[in-house]
Scaffold this active site. Structure first.
Site, PDB file in Angstrom:
ATOM      1  N   GLN A   1      39.568  40.165  54.083  1.00  0.00           N
ATOM      2  CA  GLN A   1      40.097  40.506  52.817  1.00  0.00           C
ATOM      3  C   GLN A   1      41.346  41.967  53.039  1.00  0.00           C
ATOM      4  O   GLN A   1      41.539  42.335  51.936  1.00  0.00           O
ATOM      5  CB  GLN A   1      38.544  41.599  51.351  1.00  0.00           C
ATOM      6  CG  GLN A   1      37.564  40.272  51.742  1.00  0.00           C
ATOM      7  CD  GLN A   1      36.967  40.746  50.473  1.00  0.00           C
ATOM      8  OE1 GLN A   1      36.012  41.105  51.690  1.00  0.00           O
ATOM      9  NE2 GLN A   1      37.466  41.186  49.219  1.00  0.00           N
TER      10      GLN A   1
ATOM     11  N   HIS B   1      32.758  34.598  52.341  1.00  0.00           N
ATOM     12  CA  HIS B   1      34.258  35.339  52.917  1.00  0.00           C
ATOM     13  C   HIS B   1      34.453  34.622  53.663  1.00  0.00           C
ATOM     14  O   HIS B   1      36.007  33.969  54.101  1.00  0.00           O
ATOM     15  CB  HIS B   1      34.694  36.712  52.379  1.00  0.00           C
ATOM     16  CG  HIS B   1      35.045  37.208  51.369  1.00  0.00           C
ATOM     17  ND1 HIS B   1      35.599  36.730  50.537  1.00  0.00           N
ATOM     18  CD2 HIS B   1      33.880  38.552  50.302  1.00  0.00           C
ATOM     19  CE1 HIS B   1      35.398  37.394  49.356  1.00  0.00           C
ATOM     20  NE2 HIS B   1      34.670  38.258  49.188  1.00  0.00           N
TER      21      HIS B   1
ATOM     22  N   GLY C   1      30.967  46.038  50.116  1.00  0.00           N
ATOM     23  CA  GLY C   1      30.984  45.088  51.286  1.00  0.00           C
ATOM     24  C   GLY C   1      32.514  44.680  51.175  1.00  0.00           C
ATOM     25  O   GLY C   1      33.165  44.840  50.116  1.00  0.00           O
TER      26      GLY C   1
ATOM     27  N   CYS D   1      33.963  41.119  42.850  1.00  0.00           N
ATOM     28  CA  CYS D   1      34.958  41.215  44.787  1.00  0.00           C
ATOM     29  C   CYS D   1      35.941  42.250  44.713  1.00  0.00           C
ATOM     30  O   CYS D   1      37.077  41.753  44.005  1.00  0.00           O
ATOM     31  CB  CYS D   1      34.796  40.068  44.970  1.00  0.00           C
ATOM     32  SG  CYS D   1      36.025  39.338  45.701  1.00  0.00           S
ATOM     33  N   LEU D   2      36.321  42.477  45.607  1.00  0.00           N
ATOM     34  CA  LEU D   2      37.884  43.718  45.683  1.00  0.00           C
ATOM     35  C   LEU D   2      38.879  42.239  45.874  1.00  0.00           C
ATOM     36  O   LEU D   2      40.210  43.524  45.055  1.00  0.00           O
ATOM     37  CB  LEU D   2      37.467  44.567  46.894  1.00  0.00           C
ATOM     38  CG  LEU D   2      36.524  45.832  46.994  1.00  0.00           C
ATOM     39  CD1 LEU D   2      36.019  46.562  48.410  1.00  0.00           C
ATOM     40  CD2 LEU D   2      36.442  46.579  45.531  1.00  0.00           C
TER      41      LEU D   2
ATOM     42  N   HIS E   1      27.220  37.474  49.819  1.00  0.00           N
ATOM     43  CA  HIS E   1      28.624  37.342  49.691  1.00  0.00           C
ATOM     44  C   HIS E   1      29.936  37.167  50.313  1.00  0.00           C
ATOM     45  O   HIS E   1      31.021  36.479  50.707  1.00  0.00           O
ATOM     46  CB  HIS E   1      29.024  38.476  48.183  1.00  0.00           C
ATOM     47  CG  HIS E   1      29.885  39.034  48.095  1.00  0.00           C
ATOM     48  ND1 HIS E   1      30.697  38.722  46.552  1.00  0.00           N
ATOM     49  CD2 HIS E   1      31.336  38.977  48.415  1.00  0.00           C
ATOM     50  CE1 HIS E   1      31.576  39.012  46.370  1.00  0.00           C
ATOM     51  NE2 HIS E   1      32.223  38.917  47.384  1.00  0.00           N
ATOM     52  N   GLU E   2      29.489  38.452  51.363  1.00  0.00           N
ATOM     53  CA  GLU E   2      29.933  38.742  52.627  1.00  0.00           C
ATOM     54  C   GLU E   2      29.807  37.937  53.216  1.00  0.00           C
ATOM     55  O   GLU E   2      31.619  37.353  54.052  1.00  0.00           O
ATOM     56  CB  GLU E   2      30.018  40.168  53.344  1.00  0.00           C
ATOM     57  CG  GLU E   2      29.868  41.118  51.882  1.00  0.00           C
ATOM     58  CD  GLU E   2      31.943  41.679  51.084  1.00  0.00           C
ATOM     59  OE1 GLU E   2      32.391  41.002  52.000  1.00  0.00           O
ATOM     60  OE2 GLU E   2      30.926  41.852  50.750  1.00  0.00           O
TER      61      GLU E   2
HETATM   62 NI    NI Z   1      34.105  39.375  47.502  1.00  0.00          NI
END
Ligand code: NI
Length: 167
Positions: A53, A147, A48, A101-102, A143-144
């Site tokens: 991000q 953000h 995701g 998480c990226l 999670h997304e």
């Molecule tokens: Ni993330």
């Protein structure tokens, strides 16, 4: 184009994103953003990605799920674009799970979340959609969406024991 993924400590990760007007969905800006986010997500190997991000303040996420070496039991859900996604229902039953998480590479955080959620959103054509999922994909969606409100996994950790280095 593969975009740079914004990293922990950069202010946009802590900001609230703005809703997308349906008229904007066909704009070159949004179409390019979505195409670049797909490339960036594929390049990263993640499941995701949220617009902030990659430096965009729009309420837009990509979310999918695929079985992997780490998660052989994950459902196979094609990666979808969700604009203005909202959790409209969440189960009272919760589950703890480790999340990467990226934007926080090399770190896993244990996060307690509702097991099932229903999410309403607009697709890229401006059509309203609703999805209900449980387990891993429900976690990805939550999670997304977090953000978009400037909430990171580490904000949801209940103690230092919930944050570990990924080996
Ligand atoms: Ni993330």
């Amino acid at each position: 184009m593969v975009l740079r993924v914004v990293q922990l400590g950069e202010p946009i990760l802590k900001s609230s994103c703005r809703g997308i007007d349906p008229d904007e969905l066909a704009s070159d800006e949004v179409r390019r953003l979505v195409a670049d986010m797909f490339e960036t997500l594929a390049d990263s190997g993640g499941v995701g990605l949220a617009a902030p991000q990659v430096g965009s303040p729009l309420r837009l996420i990509l979310a999918g799920s695929h079985p992997s070496a780490h998660g052989p039991d994950r459902p196979d859900v094609p990666t979808a674009v969700l604009c203005n996604p909202r959790v409209v229902w969440a189960s009272t039953e919760t589950e703890a799970g480790w999340e990467g998480c990226l934007s926080i590479p090399g770190t896993l955080v244990r996060v307690v979340r509702p097991l099932c959620v229903r999410v309403e959103y607009l697709d890229l054509e401006g059509k309203a959609g609703s999805i209900e999922h449980s387990g891993f994909y429900a976690r990805v969606l939550q999670h997304e969406i977090d953000h978009l409100d400037g909430i990171l996994t580490i904000d949801r950790a209940q103690s230092a024991d919930d944050v570990v280095r990924r080996t």
